[in-house]
Each structure stands twice: as C-alpha cells, then as structure tokens.
Design a protein around this motif. Structure first.
Motif, PDB file in Angstrom:
ATOM      1  N   GLU B   9     -17.368 -68.943  80.563  1.00 20.34           N
ATOM      2  CA  GLU B   9     -16.723 -70.047  79.858  1.00 20.34           C
ATOM      3  C   GLU B   9     -15.830 -70.895  80.768  1.00 20.34           C
ATOM      4  N   VAL B  12     -17.671 -73.018  83.335  1.00 19.75           N
ATOM      5  CA  VAL B  12     -18.322 -74.160  82.679  1.00 19.75           C
ATOM      6  C   VAL B  12     -17.279 -75.226  82.345  1.00 19.75           C
ATOM      7  N   LEU B  13     -16.139 -74.808  81.828  1.00 25.09           N
ATOM      8  CA  LEU B  13     -15.071 -75.768  81.523  1.00 25.09           C
ATOM      9  C   LEU B  13     -14.615 -76.487  82.788  1.00 25.09           C
ATOM     10  N   PHE B 351     -18.747 -66.674  76.231  1.00 21.56           N
ATOM     11  CA  PHE B 351     -20.147 -66.494  76.613  1.00 21.56           C
ATOM     12  C   PHE B 351     -20.386 -65.140  77.261  1.00 21.56           C
TER      13      PHE B 351
END
Lengths: 353, 353
Positions: B9, B12-13, B351
């Motif tokens: 996560e 990705v952020l 995730f």
C-alpha cells in the motif's frame, strides 16, 4: 423493507436527502448563513460560504469499473480523465472555477500499479487543463469491481450565482453541444460489439469516451447575467431537464424543429431500431449544459458560444404545467403547428433492472 | 508490471503521489501560494489557502464492507459514525475545525434502503456532534461489496498550524487515549468469534466500534503553541509514528516504562498468544493522536488533556537516526537502563497477503 432497486435511484436519493433534514432539491436552507451552507444537497453541487464574498462549490462523483467505464473501450488514462470531466461538469453547471480535488480509490491487490498511475495521471491532466489540482486521496483494497470517487472543490463569487431552481415561465431553454451522442455510443457498443469501432461512429465514441466539460463556457455565460438556471447532462437530456423543471417548479416544451439535425444520432437510431428522439433525449452522460436564459439575453449568449466555438441550440421555452415535459413535432408541410407528445427518454437509473 | 499487492500500500501511495508531481510527504510546495496549495498529499489532510487568513483543510477516507466494518459487529448507524470519525480524526491531526462533508456511496440494488439511511444518519450525527454537516453526495450501484467514501472539509487559521513534518530532535512524544485497543478487538473477534462478546472485552470492542476522534482536544492543544507535529493513529501506533518520523526526518525511542499499563491489552495478548507490545503498537485504527511537543509545553499540554478528561501519556523523545524506531525496555530491578529493540508492530497494509 424495500430494496434500492425497488425504490429506484432517485427515490433513494430523495429519502437520503430528506433523512438528513436538508431542504428540497435546489432550495436554499433558511439557516444557511449560520452554518455557511448557501445551497445544500439536491443541486449539481453544494455551495458553501467560506468568507464574505467567497463561496466554495463542492461536488462528488464516482466511477465503478464495468459500470461507468469499460476496460475494452477506455484506457485507464481516458477513464481517469472522464471521471475528472464528470466532476468538472457539475462545477460548470454552477459556473464555478475548479480548484482542488481529492481522489479515493478502491483497487484490487492483483491490479497492475501502472494502470492505477495511468488512471490518476489522466485525471490529474484533465483537472490541470481546467485549472484544478489533485491535492490528496485515499487508497483501499477491494475484491470486486474497482471504483474511483472524486471530490472536487471550486470557487465562485456569491453575487449572480445560479442554481437548478431559478428557471421562470417564459425563459428560453438552450443546450450546448450534441446531446445524446454518448448514450448512442454505449448502445452501439452493446449492440454491435467490435463493429462499433467502424470509422462512421468515431464522433459518437469520442463523445462517450473523451468528453470535455463546459467549464470555460459556463464562466463566460455567467458574465452575461442572462442565465437563470442550469444543470449538466449527466443522466440524459430528458432526465436532467426534469430535475431542473422540478427544482424550478416549471414545465417545458421542447421544439423538435428548433433542434439541429444530428445525422449520426439518426443513423445510430436506425441501426438500433429505436426512435431517434429516445436516443437523443434518453440516458446519456454527455456533460453538456442545459440552460434557462432570460429572453433579452439570447443574443449575447449566442455570441459567447460562437466565440468559444461551442454549438448552442435554443430548443423551446419553460412554462406550462409544473414538471410536464412535452415534445412538439415539426410543423406539417401545410404549416399547421405540430402535435405534442410526452418527451421521450427518461434519465438513467443505476439500480434499474 | 508489479501488482499493488507486490508493491504494498505505502509504496503504491508513494508512486501515486510522485506521479502527480507533488512534493514529498509533509513538504510545503514551493509554488504553493499561486495555486493556493499550502500542504499537498502525504499528510493527514491537504491545506488550501482560500482567502488571506483562512485555510481549508481537506481529507477523504473510505470504508469497504467486510474490510472496514463487519455487518455482524457494527450496526449500519455505527459503521456510518465510524467513517465520520475516521475523517474527523484526520482533521484533528491538523487541528482543524470540521465544517462540511460529501458522501459518495456504492450500494447493491438488493440492499435495504433503510440500512443506507441508517448508515448516513449515524454519519451525519457524528459529523454534527463535531460541528460539521453533510452537504452533498453521490449514489451509484455496485454488484460486490458496498463502499462509502467521505470527503471532509475543515477550516483553520494559517498561523501556528502544524503538519507531520515538524518534529525536532529533543521534542517530547505524547499519545492520547489507549492505543492498540481497536486492533486488539478485531484480533479477538477473528480468534474467538462470538466469544469476543464476553463483558470483559467490552472496552476493547467499544474502542473498535464506536471511537471518537480527538477534534476538541486538538484545537485546545493548538492554543498551547507547544505542538510541533502530529498525526492520528489510523493504521497503528508504530506505522503512524514511522510516517511522522519520516516526514520530520527524525528517529524515535519509545520508553516502555513511560507507557501506562493497559491490563486489557495484556490480557488480550495472552489469550491471542502474542507479544503485548505487538498488539499495542501494531495495526489498530484507534483514531487517537500522536503529538510532538516542545519540552517547555509539557505541563500546559497535560493541563489541557486533564481538563478534557483525555488520558495523555508522554512516551519518550524524538531523536537519533532518522526513521529509526526503537523500544527501550523497563529498567532492571537493579536500576540498569533497559535494552532497546526495534519497535514491534508495523502499520496495516490493505494489500498485504
């Protein structure tokens, strides 16, 4: 206990709005100044008084994979740009200047990160082209369809702002661009599959896949002072016109003869075996604007549209029994006025069977 | 092309934030005043300059059914209230005054409309208790898990605002309430099922199901002028502290002896067969605050917390190698300083496998 499908989207929205204690669609709340709420839920966007002389205009719109965009037809970048335009269109309907946006994402763990980045990149570019910036967001995991929820903020001067609720009997009705094309494209894709990629349908597909909200035009129109009400076409012309008429407490007669021919809509209707009026006025998210205009302002509005290169058609007047929507046919060859019938095409219901 | 699960996560952020051309977490953009962006993505909320002397603070947070709330444990009303608190907590972390919210809903057609109304009603009541109002929204259909995405706007005066990025070496670290309890409840529910409804666990379940964001306390603390940085505990103490340390470019040593005993956390850890420190510091959305406080301001912050009836523990100082998080054990019976080990418990990755 009724389900959402049994009640339908607009009844559920009405119940949700009523349950919050908010006023009817388009109404200005009596207690507004205290809480800074100038215009509450029920219009294209909320209007919030942040400072004397400055209103914030706030909207939110979400896209669900497979429902609002189809991976086989939209690249992630195009889908992202289209979500931005859907929100920008709400601000255009309020003649606001777009400023800042927040994006919440529900994504699957097995999705490619690159596709998410492309979606956001298309969205950010569309916002930037309208003068707005993506300033934050949220990312969470889902197991089913992915979704993207955008909240967009704009600004406008308090004086001269319009809502859905200001149309008066006798006001002219104008509509920008070519409404019905986005919906026609979606119907063709469903009926013809890959056949819809034929070059003849390209302008319809472009209207569906890469729309542009009328932000600049709305600002220019506002300066004319002639607009009394507006809404954007996000459900379909007939459905969105109905919302505007309901908020304004007026009816509307649409004159078929005043409407410019659109041979692409007519050809698509023939291929689909549908009434061309149902295609043009039915479910379609064109992100065009429906405007109520004081008769004296017609020429200036036409000049503004011509200067911007945007088609603007005057397609009748507001008036008649509240919320009654009629379509008047072209005059006969003998010159007799055409007959009226109920306006075909109702708005799209997300929960419809 | 790596998937979201492979990247995790936070990576990705980071990629999404970088792809927008925004600055690093907690950074103030050099071009900010022009676009009105005082603080961009990467903090608890964005800060936007709407007028001289007035900043808007904007955040968004979404809940997915089955992921952020479980129908067997939360009523729709409680789930809605908790989504409001999650967003209010972001504004508390920025010491902003909550004002207006927009709610986007993805709902199944076969859902009962009454449950949606109850969800919204709980949400609106929680917002109202914090002085904010729901002013708009969007409703769309989904076929899988339902989701609710809230965007919340608040206001604050530009002067004296803090971010995640202001903690300095030597600043004290304070934490409100009882962190770790929400995560402990969720672990108990997963391990014990209905057994988690035993009265002994009620305070843990309440921390999970009906949290209250620290909005009022954050405003009062701001008036002390002693807070140099803050964030809320929405992922878990260790994970959120790591974000604050990263943004501030400092490390942190957490002193076990300074931390008040929490016999409920200890009992839950024993039942679960886990290290109590991993439960306390690990994944948990408590919506409490982690604060960096200048040493001279300690007493006044303690007074403010006591007046509000909120527990506030001073649990070490910031300093040491940037982003290094350590836990120092209690001193031995002989008085020798306790050994340090890496702080247990990393933030929650949506995730994660």
């Amino acid at each position: 206990m009724p389900t959402l499908r049994e009640l339908g989207e607009f009844e559920v929205l009405r119940l949700l709005t009523a349950a919050r204690g908010a006023g009817p669609a388009g109404a200005t709340l009596p207690g507004a100044p205290a809480a800074g709420i100038v215009l509450d839920a029920g219009d294209d966007a909320a209007v919030l008084r942040v400072a004397p002389g400055l209103d914030l205009v706030a909207t939110t719109d979400a896209f669900v994979e497979g429902e609002h965009f189809l991976g086989a037809w939209s690249s992630p970048r195009e889908a992202g740009a289209r979500l931005a335009e859907a929100n920008l269109s709400d601000l255009a309907a309020m003649a606001a200047v777009p400023r800042w946006a927040l994006l919440a994402i529900g994504a699957r763990g097995d999705s490619a990160a690159e596709e998410l980045i492309q979606f956001q990149s298309g969205l950010a570019a569309a916002l930037a082209a309208a003068g707005a910036a993506l300033v934050g967001g949220n990312l969470t995991a889902v197991s089913g369809a992915e979704w993207f929820s955008l909240a967009l903020l704009g600004e406008r001067e308090p004086a001269g702002g319009w809502t859905r609720g200001g149309a008066r009997p006798g006001d002219l009705r104008a509509v920008s661009g070519h409404v019905g094309r986005a919906g026609a494209a979606l119907r063709l894709v469903r009926a013809l599959g890959e056949g819809a990629r034929a070059p003849e349908w390209a302008p319809l597909l472009a209207a569906w896949l890469v729309p542009r909200a009328r932000v600049g035009l709305a600002r220019a129109r506002r300066r004319t002072g002639a607009v009394t009400a507006a809404t954007d076409v996000s459900d379909g012309f007939a459905g969105d016109l109905a919302h505007l008429c309901e908020a304004s407490g007026v009816g509307a007669e649409v004159e078929e003869s005043a409407w410019p021919q659109d041979s692409l809509i007519e050809r698509a209707a023939a291929v689909l075996g549908l009434d061309p009026a149902a295609v043009r006025f039915g479910p379609s998210d064109d992100y065009e604007l429906i405007l109520a205009i004081a008769p004296a302002g017609r020429e200036e509005c036409e000049r503004v549209a011509a200067a911007a290169g945007v088609p603007l058609a005057f397609v009748g007047r507001f008036g008649g029994a509240p919320a009654r929507l009629a379509l008047r046919a072209r005059a006969s060859a003998g010159g007799a006025a055409g007959a009226t019938r109920p306006l075909p095409g109702t708005g799209y219901d997300h929960f419809g069977a």
